[in-house]
Design an enzyme around this catalytic site. Structure first.
Site, PDB file in Angstrom:
ATOM      1  N   ASP A  73       0.957  -1.255   0.108  1.00 20.84           N
ATOM      2  CA  ASP A  73      -0.069   0.072   0.121  1.00 20.84           C
ATOM      3  C   ASP A  73       0.892   1.150   0.005  1.00 20.84           C
ATOM      4  OD1 ASP A  73      -2.078   1.614  -0.265  1.00 20.84           O
ATOM      5  OD2 ASP A  73      -3.103   0.676   1.575  1.00 20.84           O
TER       6      ASP A  73
HETATM    7  C1  NOJ Z   1      -4.051   3.702  -0.104  1.00 16.68           C
HETATM    8  C2  NOJ Z   1      -5.241   2.739   0.041  1.00 16.68           C
HETATM    9  O1  NOJ Z   1      -5.066   2.306   1.239  1.00 16.68           O
HETATM   10  C3  NOJ Z   1      -5.255   1.926  -0.932  1.00 16.68           C
HETATM   11  O2  NOJ Z   1      -6.687   0.941  -0.975  1.00 16.68           O
HETATM   12  C4  NOJ Z   1      -5.323   2.289  -2.353  1.00 16.68           C
HETATM   13  O3  NOJ Z   1      -5.318   1.518  -3.423  1.00 16.68           O
HETATM   14  C5  NOJ Z   1      -4.128   3.242  -2.485  1.00 16.68           C
HETATM   15  N1  NOJ Z   1      -3.799   4.066  -1.332  1.00 16.68           N
HETATM   16  C6  NOJ Z   1      -3.742   3.742  -3.997  1.00 16.68           C
HETATM   17  O4  NOJ Z   1      -4.651   4.674  -4.083  1.00 16.68           O
END
Ligand code: NOJ
Length: 737
Positions: free
Chosen positions: A280
């Site tokens: 993430d």
């Molecule tokens: C943070 C989020 O937790 C995740 O779900 C997402 O895919 C990413 N950012 C990218 O935007």
């Protein structure tokens, strides 16, 4: 005729890779040419300017592309823009390796469907698969190769704002929905031009942060992890999900991004996952904040060793991997494996053959927001609506009546498309007022009033309320549209009070005092504590955030043009003190007994939720026969047919979701009182009856026993059937093994 046909079939079965050799050979040859720096470059992903969910730390990402130090870009979309970036990679870098573009296509790309939690209330797997397919269809036409979805995190705590993005509280249903969404995004074989790669997230247990606070620690028993939280990830991977995203949280102190047991032992060795793992957003860097890495170098080492292939936005691999290899703190073979996995994904997408395969403006134009998408958006939206309450059959509304349409959601277009609405344009969303006006077709009368702000920031509450009350007094019925603004759910949107904002509740109180019947139409991204609303509203319609066609879908239900059939996939508490509250609870040694003080209960609230898992009303009624079993003893290898006859005993045709639950009465570890094991959606004409059956097998009865072995234990089992998790008919049988 035969020869051209064979040639045609041959060509269409290998359209993607016609110009490049077989995947393994191709990648081996390519990797032989790559320097270590170029390999590490493939393991880096940076965001384009378009949308960011953390601190953007790489303004110069285009320079990085030119230097061959980027394998993937997130948040870039649009055929033109992705083509422009792809051009940099394939025209400027030494080896011309194309970029893979990832984006959060969560519940639609441009045409927005209901938020995932809302859509799960349809319990309609084919419908959810179709939403994912159509979203993929639009996104792929706009240059996106890969979506960061489905989010399959089980969530039992509505304080956590990301409950909106999942499929609710149940691992069995969550698994079926995870499979459906993966199939929808990817199709049968990953790489089709009208689909995107899926990314199952957030691995693992991100939906169980302590106290419901986003990004917080997770700590639970291994049994709970394996039985409740892991199944949907495993199901998505079995369904072929091409990629996995690590979660931000730690589990029992070990952050997922540094968890070798999770990312390698479990995911790769036990589950045989073959795709690649992305972190993430800046999750490698955050290992320092977690307190498990002293510096960026150690964070890099931990993440790569654990099994991370692609780093999202952190930029640490480029900085640290070469030194770590030199110092023998990382093995080159690990890097090679990661790079191969990433190149394989690009190969499967056909990007080595045509890097612009997904970035074609002409192809996008007739696909995006096309008629098939809009029709589906309305259908899936109305099927996601849950009728929570309908006293004295107030609904459906009579078209000829005078309706006071009140509340901050009446003319609202922005919030109804919900959080994580990708490239969706809220100005294209249908508001409630527009939907209702279209549906009443000139009959009756509508008066509108805002009644309240979304949240009380402007201090104009009294004037707004007074206007609304005056209008309500002259109407036959009040349709009151209240709820949370969209930003109150989604990422970094935890709340300790899961209620309709107070200023909106004040409006409800004032309208209740008029004595007019109230239909409450709710907009929200999480289960809310609706004690007050349940007391004051005669009917409650849960609409979540339904997307582009919101207003039409709600009007379909309010006027009875569509008979609501949604069922909750998550429990609604009476108040926040009951949280976490879910149906698959255990008995305890002192099960609730109203007459005995020393049993498991609260002094100031019931143990029961306001609306249980599986709950949802219809404009008709369904009655259930007793549960029939084909045998009363079940042996290994045998199946047990469980059946129930359902009758539409009301005055309208309608659809019911028949739910089957089990309970293992005595085992080496205490088992949940109910566990969903099957369901069927049936449409019955008024007066019609139908037998609904499911075949129960040993697999349905397995659990982790005291020795943590996945098995069954002999003994008595209950099997239950009904239209929600509370009102059930039951029978029992004995398992002999
Ligand atoms: C943070 C989020 O937790 C995740 O779900 C997402 O895919 C990413 N950012 C990218 O935007």
């Amino acid at each position: 005729m035969i020869r051209p046909l064979i040639l045609f079939l041959f060509l269409t079965s290998f359209p993607v890779h016609a110009a490049v050799p077989k995947m393994d050979t191709f990648i081996t040859q390519l990797m032989a040419k790559m320097t270590l720096e170029e390999k590490i470059g493939q393991m880096e992903q940076y965001t384009a300017e378009m949308a960011v969910t953390g601190n953007s730390i790489k303004g110069d990402y285009r320079d990085e592309i030119i230097k061959g130090r980027v394998g993937s870009i997130l948040n870039a979309h649009g055929a033109k823009f992705t083509r422009e970036l792809q051009k940099i990679a394939v025209e400027n870098t030494r080896l011309k390796i194309p970029l893979i573009f990832g984006y959060d296509v969560i519940h639609g790309f441009k045409t927005i469907f209901p938020i995932p939690l809302g859509e799960s209330s349809s319990w309609d797997l084919k419908l959810m698969e179709k939403s994912a397919r159509l979203a993929a269809n639009e996104a792929a036409a706009e240059g996106v190769h890969w979506t960061f979805a489905p989010m399959v995190d089980i969530a039992r705590d509505p304080r956590w704002g990301r409950i909106a993005e999942g499929a609710g509280e149940d691992p069995w249903l969550g698994s079926r929905i995870a499979e459906a969404r993966v199939r929808g995004f990817q199709g049968d074989v990953p790489g089709a031009q009208d689909r995107v790669l899926a990314c199952v997230k957030h691995f693992a247990a991100y939906g169980a942060p302590i106290a419901g606070r986003d990004y917080n620690s997770v700590d639970m028993s291994e049994r709970e992890l394996r039985e409740t939280y892991l199944p949907p990830y495993a199901a998505a991977i079995n369904a072929g999900a091409a990629t996995v995203m690590t979660s931000f949280n730690d589990i029992a102190g070990v952050p997922s991004t540094a968890n070798e047991w999770l990312l390698t032992d479990l995911l790769r060795r036990q589950w045989k996952f073959k795709g690649f793992v992305v972190t993430d957003y800046t999750a490698v860097n955050e290992l320092i904040q977690h307190g498990v890495a002293a510096d960026e170098k150690q964070a890099t080492q931990l993440a790569v060793r654990a099994g991370v292939d692609l780093e999202m936005q952190g930029g640490l691999f480029t900085k640290n991997v070469p030194a770590l290899i030199k110092e023998h703190k990382l093995n080159r073979a690990l890097i090679d494996k990661s790079v191969r996995r990433i190149l394989e994904a690009k190969y499967k997408l056909g990007l080595f053959n045509d890097p612009y395969r997904f970035s074609d403006e002409q192809r996008a134009q007739p696909i995006v927001m096309a008629r098939d998408k809009m029709e589906h958006a309305r259908e899936v939206a109305r099927r996601s609506i849950v009728l929570l309450k309908n006293s004295r059959s107030l609904l459906p509304l009579k078209r000829a009546s005078t309706i006071a349409l009140i509340g901050p959601f009446v003319d609202n277009q922005r919030d109804v498309i919900g959080n994580w609405s990708a490239a969706g344009d809220w100005k294209k969303a249908v508001s409630l007022a527009v939907g209702i006006n279209a549906a009443r077709a000139g009959q009756g009368k509508i008066v509108t009033a805002q009644g309240a702000e979304l949240v009380d920031s402007k201090g104009s509450t009294d004037a707004l309320i007074n206007e609304a009350v005056t209008k309500a007094k002259n109407a036959d019925v009040v349709v009151l549209a209240l709820g949370e603004p969209e930003w109150m759910s989604g990422e970094a949107a935890s709340r300790t009070r899961v209620r309709v904002p107070e200023n909106q509740q004040a409006l409800l109180r004032a309208l209740h005092a008029t004595g007019k019947p109230i239909v409450l139409v709710l907009f929200n991204g999480r289960p809310l504590a609706l004690e007050l609303e349940n007391e004051m509203a005669d009917a409650i319609v849960e609409t979540w955030f339904l997307g582009t066609q919101s207003g039409h879908a709600i009007a379909d239900v309010l006027f009875g043009d569509y008979n609501p059939a949604g069922k909750l996939t998550v429990t609604f508490p009476v108040n926040e003190g009951q949280i976490p509250i879910y149906y698959a609870t255990k008995l305890t040694g002192r099960p609730f007994n109203a007459k005995s003080k020393y049993t498991s209960k609260y002094l100031d609230a019931s143990n029961e939720p306001l609306f249980p898992f599986g709950w949802g009303l219809s404009y008709t009624n369904f009655t259930y026969s007793s549960v029939q079993l084909s045998r009363d003893r079940l042996r290994p290898g045998q199946k047990l047919k469980v059946s129930v006859t359902v009758t539409n005993s009301g005055a309208r045709d309608g659809e019911e979701t028949v739910q089957f639950y089990i309970h293992d009465l005595v085992a080496s570890v205490s088992r949940p009182v109910k566990q969903l094991r099957s369901f069927a959606k049936i449409f019955l004409k008024k007066g019609e009856s139908r037998e609904v059956a499911f075949e129960l097998s040993l697999e349905d009865l397995k659990f982790y026993n005291q020795a943590m072995k996945w098995t069954t234990e002999p003994g008595r089992f209950k099997v239950m059937a009904g239209g929600n998790s509370r009102d059930l008919k039951e029978a029992s049988f004995t398992l002999i093994n």
